[in-house]
Design a protein around this motif. Structure first.
Motif, PDB file in Angstrom:
ATOM      1  N   PRO A 134      75.756  27.077  30.951  1.00 11.80           N
ATOM      2  CA  PRO A 134      77.153  27.548  31.013  1.00 11.80           C
ATOM      3  C   PRO A 134      77.619  28.312  29.788  1.00 11.80           C
ATOM      4  N   GLN A 135      77.108  27.972  28.593  1.00 17.18           N
ATOM      5  CA  GLN A 135      77.528  28.676  27.378  1.00 17.18           C
ATOM      6  C   GLN A 135      76.584  29.826  27.017  1.00 17.18           C
ATOM      7  N   ALA A 136      75.298  29.668  27.273  1.00 17.41           N
ATOM      8  CA  ALA A 136      74.333  30.696  26.883  1.00 17.41           C
ATOM      9  C   ALA A 136      74.268  31.857  27.873  1.00 17.41           C
ATOM     10  N   ALA A 137      74.602  31.600  29.132  1.00 17.42           N
ATOM     11  CA  ALA A 137      74.501  32.645  30.163  1.00 17.42           C
ATOM     12  C   ALA A 137      75.282  33.911  29.814  1.00 17.42           C
ATOM     13  N   PRO A 138      76.512  33.809  29.274  1.00 20.32           N
ATOM     14  CA  PRO A 138      77.222  35.046  28.909  1.00 20.32           C
ATOM     15  C   PRO A 138      76.474  35.887  27.878  1.00 20.32           C
ATOM     16  N   LEU A 139      75.733  35.243  26.966  1.00 12.85           N
ATOM     17  CA  LEU A 139      74.934  36.000  26.001  1.00 12.85           C
ATOM     18  C   LEU A 139      73.853  36.808  26.706  1.00 12.85           C
TER      19      LEU A 139
END
Length: 308
Positions: A134-139
């Motif tokens: 959930p947090q790394a996917a936008p990167l």
């Protein structure tokens, strides 16, 4: 001090090309010590190899994903942990397994097969687990990572040197026997020098942010070693094989990780610091285990899962 997710470590294009060359040379050195028999051996130990592949390419990335959700590091640190978990093992694992009194034949076979499989599985694993986070996917979306492009890059620095090394070993066996050990040692030393250079060139960032990743990397590394040993134990393999599998799952090719981080992720701070810290800690932990195990010799046994 900038947030670690906003930091970009510097590594010049020329230095990156040199690191690619060193990594290719490292894989060439591994291949010089690899024979077709190593792959045929896989057919004679289906249980051991099946457990090893599952531990490295299925369980370790999945457990790493769960660990990042549990400890909640910053997105770039989480992505760095996932990337390292998806890397194949390096040939230092064979050396550590030998010192630990483990099954070197199994270790060599696992290194050869895992590096071959990583050409396809590594980019797919990074894209899957990174995209699911959930947090790394936008990167990943911001970077627009292309698994095919990463796969082609891995083929260039792992696949082609590996095939060439095996071809040289097959065509020039006498010469290979003379140069394979010096080539393996030299390539490993060159890789260490470049990892040190990457850290030294960004020393301020490592000093500033190492404390953010150190605990996570130590826990992550310990889980990797424990996963290899535990999977081998649950499969009913003997201590001789458990040591090899523990080291093989615990040692990840952090040099390859750094190449990909600088080449595809722009030297993203958390990822680079994680890979740099892992590159040293997994060897330190592995050598400590080897020292412990060397004082407690394991009996050489036949694989339970080895075909007749």
């Amino acid at each position: 001090m900038l947030p670690i997710d906003e930091v970009r470590l510097n590594f010049s294009p020329a230095s990156l090309q040199a690191l690619n060359a060193v990594l290719a040379f490292l894989m060439f050195g591994i291949a010089l010590d690899t024979r077709l028999e190593d792959f045929r051996r896989v057919a004679r130990m289906p249980l051991a190899m099946g457990v090893a592949i599952a531990a490295q390419f299925l369980l370790l990335p999945a457990i790493t994903f769960g660990l990042t959700l549990a400890i909640k590091p910053t997105p770039s640190i989480a992505l760095g942990m996932i990337l390292v978990a998806c890397c194949p093992p390096g040939n230092i694992s064979n050396i550590i397994t030998h010192r630990a009194g483990g099954n070197v034949a199994l270790s060599v076979s696992m290194t050869a097969v895992s590096n071959a499989l990583s050409i396809l599985l590594m980019p797919l694993n990074v894209a899957f687990w990174g995209g699911l986070h959930p947090q790394a996917a936008p990167l990943l979306r911001a970077i627009s990572l292309d698994p095919l492009e990463m796969g082609l890059h891995i083929i260039a620095i792992i696949g082609i040197p590996f095939v060439l090394g095996m071809a040289c070993a097959r065509s020039f066996p006498a010469l290979t026997d003379k140069v394979k050990k010096p080539a393996r040692i030299l390539s490993f030393l060159c890789l260490v020098v470049f990892i040190v250079a990457a850290i030294a060139g960004n020393w301020r960032y490592f000093l500033d942010y190492l404390g953010l990743v150190l605990g996570a990397v130590i826990v992550h590394d310990a889980l990797a070693y424990g996963l290899g040993y535990g999977c081998a134990a649950l499969a009913g393999l003997a201590e001789y094989e458990r040591r090899a599998m523990s080291v093989e799952v615990g040692i990840r090719n952090a040099g390859l990780g750094l190449v990909l981080i600088f080449g595809f992720f722009g030297g993203l701070g958390g990822m680079a610091v994680v890979a740099g810290a892992w590159g040293f800690l997994d060897i330190i932990i592995g050598m400590a285990l080897a020292f412990w195990w060397a004082r407690r010799p394991a009996a050489r046994t036949r694989f339970k899962g080895e075909a007749a």
